[in-house]
Design a protein around this motif. Structure first.
Motif: not given
Length: 168
Positions: A42, A45-49
């Motif tokens: 994540a 890919a530049g996503k937040l978890t």
């Protein structure tokens, strides 16, 4: 998930040996590693978890917020006892988890762990240490033993700095 399948004195559990095999496979699946890889992918890919506590999300209504154990009498069916909302139980729980995650972000309640730093030190003398030199990457040509074909493969190999010893 690995809770005992023995049951009670009135209603003993069935197929306990099969449950023990399932427990072994669940415990061997390394859920912590799954969390690490998910967070890594994540971030890449530049996503937040966010880790959201899932307590009572399958018993809470996503429309009115009413929480009761009778809301989920079956595994797959959710029926709110207060407003009458009907939905798949897993889908309703997913909506509640997403809402909790959004609330955590907006309220600033999300806890972030500081990154741990690590360095290798080598003791030199008493009470004094200095950083160890990191090996340099050197490109070398590797031949795969083919006489007729002149194709060579390049590889990056770690080489430690060479030290010359004084002649004794």
């Amino acid at each position: 998930m690995v809770r005992s399948a023995k049951g009670t004195l009135d209603a003993p559990g069935k197929k306990v040996k099969q449950k023990s095999g399932l427990n072994k496979s669940i415990l061997n699946s390394a859920w912590g590693r799954v969390d690490e890889f998910l967070a890594y992918k994540a971030l890449r890919a530049g996503k937040l978890t966010i880790k959201v506590p899932p307590h009572f999300t399958s018993q809470q209504c996503s429309v009115c917020g009413f929480t009761h154990k009778d809301n989920r009498l079956k595994q797959s069916v959710f029926i709110c006892q207060q407003c009458g909302f009907t939905e798949n139980a897993d889908f309703n729980a997913a909506i509640n988890i997403a809402a909790k995650g959004i609330d955590m972000i907006l309220s600033g309640d999300r806890k972030t762990k500081p990154k741990k730093g690590c360095s290798i030190t080598k003791k030199v003398g008493v009470g004094y240490s200095k950083p160890v030199e990191t090996p340099k990457l050197v490109e070398t040509i590797v031949s795969r033993g083919r006489v007729k074909n002149t194709n060579t493969h390049r590889s990056v190999k770690r080489e430690t700095p060479t030290k010359t010893l004084p002649n004794v």
